[in-house]
Design a protein around this motif. Structure first.
Motif, PDB file in Angstrom:
ATOM      1  N   ASP B   4       0.837  -1.206   0.000  1.00  0.00           N
ATOM      2  CA  ASP B   4       0.000   0.000   0.000  1.00  0.00           C
ATOM      3  C   ASP B   4       0.869   1.251   0.000  1.00  0.00           C
ATOM      4  O   ASP B   4       0.533   2.254  -0.640  1.00  0.00           O
ATOM      5  N   GLN B   5       1.982   1.171   0.720  1.00  0.00           N
ATOM      6  CA  GLN B   5       2.861   2.335   0.831  1.00  0.00           C
ATOM      7  C   GLN B   5       3.431   2.721  -0.541  1.00  0.00           C
ATOM      8  O   GLN B   5       3.507   3.908  -0.877  1.00  0.00           O
ATOM      9  N   ILE B   6       3.794   1.714  -1.323  1.00  0.00           N
ATOM     10  CA  ILE B   6       4.337   1.992  -2.657  1.00  0.00           C
ATOM     11  C   ILE B   6       3.250   2.615  -3.537  1.00  0.00           C
ATOM     12  O   ILE B   6       3.492   3.581  -4.274  1.00  0.00           O
ATOM     13  N   LEU B   7       2.024   2.067  -3.470  1.00  0.00           N
ATOM     14  CA  LEU B   7       0.922   2.615  -4.273  1.00  0.00           C
ATOM     15  C   LEU B   7       0.679   4.084  -3.908  1.00  0.00           C
ATOM     16  O   LEU B   7       0.477   4.929  -4.776  1.00  0.00           O
ATOM     17  N   GLU B   8       0.715   4.361  -2.594  1.00  0.00           N
ATOM     18  CA  GLU B   8       0.518   5.750  -2.144  1.00  0.00           C
ATOM     19  C   GLU B   8       1.620   6.657  -2.657  1.00  0.00           C
ATOM     20  O   GLU B   8       1.368   7.789  -3.079  1.00  0.00           O
ATOM     21  N   GLN B   9       2.856   6.149  -2.625  1.00  0.00           N
ATOM     22  CA  GLN B   9       3.995   6.957  -3.087  1.00  0.00           C
ATOM     23  C   GLN B   9       3.865   7.283  -4.575  1.00  0.00           C
ATOM     24  O   GLN B   9       4.074   8.425  -4.992  1.00  0.00           O
ATOM     25  N   ILE B  10       3.512   6.269  -5.371  1.00  0.00           N
ATOM     26  CA  ILE B  10       3.374   6.499  -6.822  1.00  0.00           C
ATOM     27  C   ILE B  10       2.279   7.524  -7.073  1.00  0.00           C
ATOM     28  O   ILE B  10       2.443   8.468  -7.850  1.00  0.00           O
ATOM     29  N   SER B  11       1.133   7.349  -6.395  1.00  0.00           N
ATOM     30  CA  SER B  11       0.009   8.260  -6.605  1.00  0.00           C
ATOM     31  C   SER B  11       0.378   9.692  -6.207  1.00  0.00           C
ATOM     32  O   SER B  11       0.057  10.644  -6.915  1.00  0.00           O
ATOM     33  N   ALA B  12       1.072   9.826  -5.063  1.00  0.00           N
ATOM     34  CA  ALA B  12       1.459  11.160  -4.597  1.00  0.00           C
ATOM     35  C   ALA B  12       2.424  11.813  -5.584  1.00  0.00           C
ATOM     36  O   ALA B  12       2.322  13.013  -5.859  1.00  0.00           O
ATOM     37  N   LEU B  13       3.328  11.039  -6.137  1.00  0.00           N
ATOM     38  CA  LEU B  13       4.273  11.594  -7.109  1.00  0.00           C
ATOM     39  C   LEU B  13       3.553  12.052  -8.377  1.00  0.00           C
ATOM     40  O   LEU B  13       3.845  13.121  -8.923  1.00  0.00           O
ATOM     41  N   LEU B  14       2.582  11.255  -8.828  1.00  0.00           N
ATOM     42  CA  LEU B  14       1.828  11.638 -10.031  1.00  0.00           C
ATOM     43  C   LEU B  14       0.991  12.892  -9.785  1.00  0.00           C
ATOM     44  O   LEU B  14       0.780  13.692 -10.690  1.00  0.00           O
ATOM     45  N   ALA B  15       0.494  13.045  -8.538  1.00  0.00           N
ATOM     46  CA  ALA B  15      -0.399  14.172  -8.227  1.00  0.00           C
ATOM     47  C   ALA B  15       0.370  15.443  -7.886  1.00  0.00           C
ATOM     48  O   ALA B  15      -0.226  16.513  -7.774  1.00  0.00           O
ATOM     49  N   SER B  16       1.681  15.342  -7.739  1.00  0.00           N
ATOM     50  CA  SER B  16       2.474  16.493  -7.303  1.00  0.00           C
ATOM     51  C   SER B  16       2.418  17.639  -8.319  1.00  0.00           C
ATOM     52  O   SER B  16       2.377  17.423  -9.527  1.00  0.00           O
ATOM     53  N   ASP B  17       2.420  18.874  -7.786  1.00  0.00           N
ATOM     54  CA  ASP B  17       2.438  20.066  -8.644  1.00  0.00           C
ATOM     55  C   ASP B  17       3.855  20.445  -9.058  1.00  0.00           C
ATOM     56  O   ASP B  17       4.043  21.401  -9.819  1.00  0.00           O
ATOM     57  N   ASP B  18       4.839  19.735  -8.541  1.00  0.00           N
ATOM     58  CA  ASP B  18       6.242  20.064  -8.827  1.00  0.00           C
ATOM     59  C   ASP B  18       6.557  19.758 -10.296  1.00  0.00           C
ATOM     60  O   ASP B  18       6.539  18.612 -10.723  1.00  0.00           O
TER      61      ASP B  18
END
Lengths: 138, 137
Positions: B4-18
């Motif tokens: 789950d942690q990896i899925l969250e990390q990928i999603s957060a990276l895709l959603a980042s405004d950076d």
């Protein structure tokens, strides 16, 4: 390219644990995945006003499940806000529904196929008009 | 299955405004690189080969992430996994297929077809349902 827009209830179905409509949302997402697998790309969008209406706070511990989904939040810029305001005035719908309508129109203008998962397909077809969208009832 | 942690990390990276970028030393087959350059220039698939690569990479990651997140959910809540008939019904709705108004036919077709073809697809179900509808009409 295909975009699936989630309305308030579709977001709620993912946001809330054991929501009775999760399976209805999942079956449509699986169907959209199946249709897009070989020839188009599929992305999920939630208009920012729908995110607000659904009470989805990405920083809340209760959002951990939905935060894993690859969902793009569509911001409401100034021209879109004007267009949404006109839709609210014309059809007496919620700001969130009007934002869905504006997003449908913008995407369809780019030749994107638009699917909306919604509890009220009639309202979505109204706010998206004259654009034709596929509004699926969940 | 990724954690789950990896899925969250990928999603957060895709959603980042950076929007910051990074140079990568990615080795591509030369002919593929050439084809991508031509497609960018002459087919209008993207403003540049770099944009094209990034766009395709993002959409592929999103597709894989969606599949993984749904699968993780089904493992937690098996009763939330949609049946083949439900997915076929969703496909019919998306296609504007008149069978979307006949969930009974789709359900029966799914039951019949998986008896002989356990790996049947939603399109197999719709084809069989249509055949059954024609036979009975």
């Amino acid at each position: 390219m295909t975009v699936v827009i989630l309305d308030n209830e579709a977001v709620q179905a993912i946001l809330q644990p054991r929501h009775p409509k999760f399976r209805a949302v999942a079956s449509r997402l699986e169907a959209a995945r199946w249709r897009s697998a070989n020839h188009t790309r599929l992305t999920l969008h939630v208009p920012a006003t729908v995110q607000v209406e659904a009470g989805w706070d990405r920083t809340s511990p209760g959002s951990v499940q939905i935060n894993r989904y690859p969902i793009t939040i569509s911001a409401l810029d100034s021209p879109s806000a004007d267009a949404a305001a006109r839709i609210v005035s014309k059809y007496s719908v919620t700001p969130a529904d009007a934002h869905v309508g504006v997003l449908c129109q913008k995407l369809a203008a780019r030749n994107v196929r638009v699917i909306v998962l919604t509890s009220d397909p009639d309202d979505i077809e109204l706010v998206a008009s004259p654009t034709t969208v596929t509004a699926l009832r969940i | 299955m990724a954690s789950d942690q990896i899925l969250e990390q990928i999603s957060a990276l895709l959603a980042s405004d950076d929007d910051s970028t990074v140079n990568t030393s990615m080795r591509l087959p030369a002919k593929l690189r050439e084809a991508a350059a031509l497609a960018t220039e002459h087919l209008g698939v993207a403003p540049s080969t770099t944009a094209y690569t990034a766009q395709l990479l993002r959409s592929d990651i999103e597709a894989s992430l969606l599949a993984a997140v749904l699968e993780a959910h089904y493992e937690d809540v098996p009763s939330d996994r949609p049946s083949l008939a439900e997915i076929a019904l969703g496909v019919a709705e998306i296609d504007g297929n008149p069978l979307a108004h006949r969930p009974d036919l789709i359900t029966r077709a799914a039951e019949e077809i998986v008896a002989t073809r356990p790996r049947a697809t939603p399109d197999d179900v719709l084809l069989w349902a249509e055949a059954q509808r024609l036979v009975r009409s």
